[in-house]
Write a protein that holds these residues in place. Sequence first.
Motif, PDB file in Angstrom:
ATOM      1  N   PRO A  62       0.829  -1.250  -0.103  1.00 27.51           N
ATOM      2  CA  PRO A  62       0.035   0.037  -0.065  1.00 27.51           C
ATOM      3  C   PRO A  62       0.989   1.345   0.150  1.00 27.51           C
ATOM      4  N   GLY A  63       2.147   1.210   0.464  1.00 29.28           N
ATOM      5  CA  GLY A  63       3.114   2.288   0.399  1.00 29.28           C
ATOM      6  C   GLY A  63       3.250   2.825  -0.989  1.00 29.28           C
ATOM      7  N   ILE A 128      -3.321   6.909  -9.942  1.00 27.97           N
ATOM      8  CA  ILE A 128      -1.871   7.683  -9.438  1.00 27.97           C
ATOM      9  C   ILE A 128      -1.412   6.760  -8.315  1.00 27.97           C
ATOM     10  N   VAL A 129      -0.153   6.904  -8.529  1.00 23.43           N
ATOM     11  CA  VAL A 129       0.741   6.166  -7.728  1.00 23.43           C
ATOM     12  C   VAL A 129       1.863   7.379  -7.266  1.00 23.43           C
ATOM     13  N   GLU A 130       2.823   6.894  -6.154  1.00 22.33           N
ATOM     14  CA  GLU A 130       3.489   8.145  -5.388  1.00 22.33           C
ATOM     15  C   GLU A 130       5.041   7.540  -5.790  1.00 22.33           C
ATOM     16  N   PRO A 131       5.675   8.407  -7.018  1.00 19.00           N
ATOM     17  CA  PRO A 131       6.671   7.605  -7.595  1.00 19.00           C
ATOM     18  C   PRO A 131       7.970   8.110  -6.657  1.00 19.00           C
ATOM     19  N   LEU A 135       9.215   2.754  -4.872  1.00 17.09           N
ATOM     20  CA  LEU A 135      10.101   1.888  -5.053  1.00 17.09           C
ATOM     21  C   LEU A 135      10.534   1.149  -3.623  1.00 17.09           C
ATOM     22  N   PRO A 136      10.763   2.011  -2.654  1.00 13.56           N
ATOM     23  CA  PRO A 136      10.899   1.324  -1.272  1.00 13.56           C
ATOM     24  C   PRO A 136       9.798   0.577  -0.806  1.00 13.56           C
ATOM     25  N   ALA A 137       8.840   1.206  -1.164  1.00 12.01           N
ATOM     26  CA  ALA A 137       7.497   0.345  -0.731  1.00 12.01           C
ATOM     27  C   ALA A 137       7.310  -0.821  -1.471  1.00 12.01           C
ATOM     28  N   LEU A 138       7.635  -1.072  -2.604  1.00 18.40           N
ATOM     29  CA  LEU A 138       7.807  -2.271  -3.327  1.00 18.40           C
ATOM     30  C   LEU A 138       8.767  -3.194  -2.561  1.00 18.40           C
ATOM     31  N   ARG A 139      10.119  -2.765  -2.393  1.00 16.32           N
ATOM     32  CA  ARG A 139      11.184  -3.447  -1.896  1.00 16.32           C
ATOM     33  C   ARG A 139      10.623  -3.951  -0.716  1.00 16.32           C
ATOM     34  N   ALA A 140      10.044  -3.440   0.118  1.00 16.73           N
ATOM     35  CA  ALA A 140       9.451  -3.773   1.760  1.00 16.73           C
ATOM     36  C   ALA A 140       8.789  -4.944   1.413  1.00 16.73           C
ATOM     37  N   TRP A 141       7.884  -4.782   0.302  1.00 13.39           N
ATOM     38  CA  TRP A 141       7.193  -6.215   0.233  1.00 13.39           C
ATOM     39  C   TRP A 141       8.051  -7.376  -0.125  1.00 13.39           C
TER      40      TRP A 141
END
Length: 366
Positions: A62-63, A128-131, A135-141
């Motif tokens: 969700p980040g 919309i996403v938050e650029p 990337l850190p949000a995807l890496r956390a997942w």
Amino acid sequence: MHAVMARRRGLAVTHLEREPEGRGASVRNFGLVWVSGRRAGPELALALRARELWESIAADAPGTGFRPAGSLTVASTEAELAVMREAAELPDAKQREFEVLSPADVREVNPALRGEFAGGLWCRADAIVEPRVALPALRAWLASPGGPGYEWRPGREAVEAGPNGVRDQSGQWHRGDLVVLCTGANFTGVAGPHLAATGALAGAPGAGGTGLRRVRLQMLQTRPFAGRLTTSVADGDSLRYYPAYDVPSLASLPPQADVAAANRAQLLMVQRLDGSLTIGDTHEYDEPFAFDVDEGAYDHLLARAAALLGTELPRVQRRWAGVYSEVTGTTALYHRSTVTPGVVLVTGPGGRGMTCSPAIAEETFL
Ligand SMILES: Cc1cc2nc3c(=O)[nH]c(=O)nc-3n(C[C@H](O)[C@H](O)[C@H](O)COP(=O)(O)OP(=O)(O)OC[C@H]3O[C@@H](n4cnc5c(N)ncnc54)[C@H](O)[C@@H]3O)c2cc1C
């Protein structure tokens, strides 16, 4: 996104990044998951699939800030509105969730738009996403327990490719069943010899302008805006740049303002989660690119944004430029080629890369 799609297939991933943190096009963009302007056919299909994937990826991460906010392209003139009406009558308008709105309806959908305009085109499929944080949000997942394994290796630049592997600047080889080079607009370095040998660059002798090229864009971000934009916003100039609006009445638009034409500018505006406004953009195609940013283009974009909002904008807090790589002169939607056995290069999605990246990555693993 290749790491995300690899993990979804149960593959362990080692992710090399030459910088301490990504700082290329994927963090410099608007975060527009933009279905509205895509060309009918395969391009629209790729964007719609990507839109679907973004939504499901954001449920895990969700980040990323995904929100199905839709967009409003605002017509300042009857001529622009005529283009919108025609586009909204095309067979694929339903898939884009297009609806032509009166000025009053535009204000009802997005009450922050308090300027004067002739109407607008609502595209409910846009998101919309938050650029800056995606990337850190995807890496956390990716790194969360239970996955097949994910190793993040910042500060590692791939300098040489060999069968099923790359060597980084420290001399270490990283090997796998598949190596995907996603080196963006970096046409030298590890992908350079391959791009040169295969004549893949649009500027190469004999390429005839077909192939990969780089495009530079100017952007800015204001301080938080007091109102709330319920959708992303585009101005009528965007009709000139997106292939979805290539309808007969497009030819009746008068020329763009000189400064906009000189900078190939269109207004795109997205409110960030903290209330600030990301505003752009321009397009520069001829290299060498300027190393500095041009105030004339910014003056034009800020004036357009203020006119649509019908109020003064907050102070600008940052300005930047970004460069993406784009395939040109071909019907291909991006570039994919085999560098050496077990190593593929994927780049060149152009201005649709943030939108289409999950679907492009999915195609790599088909
Ligand atoms: C200003 C701007 C606005 C845009 N707006 C939108 C938008 O709203 N919606 C949309 O759909 N698209 C948009 N785009 C396009 C989109 O951002 C790009 O198409 C997409 O982000 C490209 O992703 P990429 O991974 O190929 O490249 P990048 O995001 O540039 O990533 C490449 C990464 O590879 C790293 N790297 C390069 N070489 C090496 C190496 N040898 N070893 C290790 N690491 C390396 C770089 O440091 C970088 O982090 C925009 C682009 C720009 C510039």
